[in-house]
Design an enzyme around this catalytic site. Structure first.
Site, short mmCIF file in Angstrom:
data_model
loop_
_atom_site.label_atom_id
_atom_site.label_comp_id
_atom_site.label_asym_id
_atom_site.label_seq_id
_atom_site.Cartn_x
_atom_site.Cartn_y
_atom_site.Cartn_z
N ARG A 61 -19.27 23.47 45.60
CA ARG A 61 -20.44 23.75 46.41
C ARG A 61 -20.30 25.08 47.14
NH1 ARG A 61 -20.67 21.35 50.52
NH2 ARG A 61 -18.64 20.35 50.55
N LYS A 201 -25.71 16.42 46.35
CA LYS A 201 -25.53 16.53 47.80
C LYS A 201 -26.84 16.83 48.52
CE LYS A 201 -21.21 15.47 48.17
NZ LYS A 201 -20.86 14.14 48.74
N HIS A 220 -20.82 8.88 54.34
CA HIS A 220 -20.06 9.51 53.27
C HIS A 220 -18.81 8.66 53.07
CE1 HIS A 220 -17.65 13.18 51.68
NE2 HIS A 220 -18.25 12.54 50.69
N SER A 238 -11.56 14.55 51.23
CA SER A 238 -10.89 14.76 49.96
C SER A 238 -9.38 14.70 50.12
CB SER A 238 -11.30 16.12 49.38
OG SER A 238 -10.66 16.36 48.15
N LYS A 242 -9.63 7.90 49.11
CA LYS A 242 -10.85 7.11 49.22
C LYS A 242 -11.23 6.45 47.88
CE LYS A 242 -14.49 9.59 50.17
NZ LYS A 242 -15.52 9.68 49.09
N THR A 243 -11.25 7.23 46.82
CA THR A 243 -11.63 6.69 45.51
C THR A 243 -10.55 5.76 44.98
OG1 THR A 243 -12.96 8.63 45.00
CG2 THR A 243 -12.23 7.29 43.14
N ASP A 257 -19.02 7.08 46.87
CA ASP A 257 -19.18 8.30 47.67
C ASP A 257 -20.23 8.25 48.78
OD1 ASP A 257 -18.20 10.95 48.11
OD2 ASP A 257 -19.99 11.77 47.15
N ARG A 322 -14.26 17.95 37.23
CA ARG A 322 -14.97 16.71 37.57
C ARG A 322 -15.51 16.02 36.33
NH1 ARG A 322 -15.87 15.15 43.26
NH2 ARG A 322 -15.28 16.97 44.50
#
Length: 536
Positions: A61, A201, A220, A238, A242-243, A257, A322
């Protein structure tokens, strides 16, 4: 204007002002979009059937190029310290130039939904000039059922034209790349970047603005649900896990997410996942790895070998490689994207200073304090040798996507925690036994054991001590976990060095929170760490 695959003849592009002499492709599926992307030279086919594209100059981004229209609707509601402003006139000029730029282009249109709770969702029309962008956003947002599509009326429109170049004097941006958001009219214009994540986003940003006014908390976070309907929410920046930690084969994945928390529980904003693939392996993350070998998945900036097999260890293009795939590609994913009110909230941090305990229980005031702080730490680049860790504070665990002041989100979260009696935990997946370069990473086995005990409720029965630095409750002993690891100071060979590091981190928290002090009450201020305790 030639139209292909149009499934919604009552609502074309005219209401958005878009007119083109090219072909407009409406709601094409993956097979058609594959053909178009490959025919146009936008992407390649991998050996296993996924589509791989290169995003060009931008491999992530571009937050400094994102601007929000500042007008009578947003003046008092947007947190302008965190959001770049543009005038209504500048946006209107940009919008007109976007329409002119698209006037002879082939366009791809997807009618999609942001939000699995249809009473709170945001029907969104996404218009792109790239076929692979159309497949990307089709994977990431929620695809309407046939009946919904037949009567689809968009509330928001995203126009994504990577070949457009902004004029800073005319449009008010800072470069030829510009992501312009009109929150009042719900129009997003994305130009000058091929990075597809900007579209995703943009929907999150809009929902972050719209939902708080309805008493709904946008988050988030990832979320999952146990077999007894016990939902859990995982906040984390990041690199905090989390994932990984929310992907539990014994629990149903709600989403990885972006979620909302409304009157009927939590709900996913998305219909897909956007996972990092750098150093991805079948052994460590089998479910995500399997999606990279499925037709329909979009890979971004992944290097292929001579046999077109993805090399996920190759970060020469970018470390931010990604894959984007529909949520149902994960075997234990929720079919509805919805769950009950959470019983647990997990705030993840990767503390590279080696100060934080592996888990701590938070009061509602402490939860708001740490939510507003959004702390994690990152390590410096290794090209100049190992240096001191760098603290990162991203309020609400997602500052770049927060149009409103953080206190609005923090107060909403605190009210919901109190109303539903939610247990809140701070989990450190960072370093123990010393800071980065001296200590070692928190054992994932210990983290999973502590997390399991928190989620099944057994951790509530443990004996707790009060942390001298942060004042939160830390378990003294947990079955299956080395007791020594629960007291970070005891894991350091040099206890005085730990105390110095603790004072340093406490000072960073206090300095960072200064900007929120006038927006919170005395109980939240009282949840702050205290320098005098750290110095003892």
């Amino acid at each position: 204007m030639s139209e292909i695959g149009k499934r919604n003849p009552t609502h074309g592009l005219d209401e958005s002002g878009l007119k083109t002499s090219g072909t407009v492709h409406y709601n094409l599926g993956a097979a058609d979009l594959y053909e178009e992307a490959i025919r146009r030279g936008e992407a390649k086919l991998t050996a296993h059937g996924a589509l791989v594209a290169d995003t060009g100059q931008y491999t992530g981004r571009s937050p400094k190029d994102k601007f929000v229209v500042r007008d009578e609707n947003t003046e008092a509601n947007v947190w302008w310290d965190n959001n770049n402003a543009m005038t209504r006139a500048q946006f209107d000029a940009l919008h007109a130039d976007f329409l002119a730029h698209a006037a002879e282009k082939d366009l791809f249109v997807q009618d999609l939904i942001g939000g699995a709770d249809r009473s709170l969702s945001l029907p969104t029309r996404v218009v792109t000039e790239y076929a692979w962008h159309s497949l990307f956003i089709r994977n990431l947002l929620i695809r309407p059922e046939a009946a919904e599509l037949a009567s689809f009326v968009p509330e928001m429109t995203i126009i994504d034209l990577p070949s457009f170049r902004a004029d800073t004097a005319r449009h008010g941006g800072r470069s030829e790349t510009l992501i312009a958001v009109d929150l009042a009219r719900k129009i997003v214009l994305i130009g000058g970047t091929k990075y597809a994540g900007e579209m995703k986003k943009s929907v999150f940003t809009a929902l972050n603005y719209i939902l708080p006014a309805k008493g709904v908390m946008p988050m988030h976070c990832s979320a999952n649900e146990g077999p007894d309907g016990d939902a859990a929410v995982f906040f984390g920046l990041s690199g905090t896990g989390k994932t990984t930690l929310s992907a539990d084969p014994k629990r149903t994945l709600i989403g990885d997410d972006e979620h909302g928390w409304g009157p009927d529980g939590i709900f996913n904003f998305e219909g897909g996942c956007y996972a990092k693939t750098i150093r991805l392996s079948a052994e460590a993350e089998p479910e995500i790895f399997a999606t990279t070998r499925r037709f329909g998945t979009v890979l971004e900036n992944v290097i292929l070998d001579e046999n077109r097999v993805p090399d996920f260890d190759d970060g020469s293009r970018t470390e931010n490689t990604r894959c984007a795939y529909p949520l149902h590609y994960i075997p234990n994913a929720s079919a509805t994207g919805r769950a009950a009110h959470p019983k647990n909230i997990i705030m993840l941090t990767a503390d590279a200073f080696g100060v934080m305990p592996p888990i701590a229980k938070l009061t509602p005031a402490q939860a708001m304090y740490h939510f507003l702080s959004g702390y994690t730490a990152k390590v410096a680049g290794t090209e100049r040798g190992v240096t001191e860790p760098e603290a990162t504070f991203s309020t609400c665990f997602g500052a770049p996507f927060m149009p409103r002041h953080p206190s609005e989100y923090g107060n909403l979260l605190r009210e919901l925690i109190a109303e539903h009696g939610v247990d809140c935990w701070l989990v450190n997946t960072g370093w123990t036994g010393g800071a980065y370069g001296v200590g070692k990473r928190m054992p994932i086995k210990a983290t999973r054991a502590l997390l399991s005990a928190a989620l099944d409720g057994s951790l509530n029965d443990a004996e707790f001590r009060t942390d001298a630095n942060f004042g939160f409750a830390v378990p003294v002993a947990v079955p299956g976990v080395d007791t020594a690891i629960l007291d970070p100071r005891s894991t350091w060979a040099d206890r005085e060095a730990y105390d110095r590091q603790a004072r340093k981190l406490v000072g960073m928290f206090i300095d960072n929170f200064g900007k929120f002090e006038s927006h919170v009450d005395a109980t939240v201020l009282g949840a702050a760490p205290r320098m005098q305790d750290a110095a003892e």
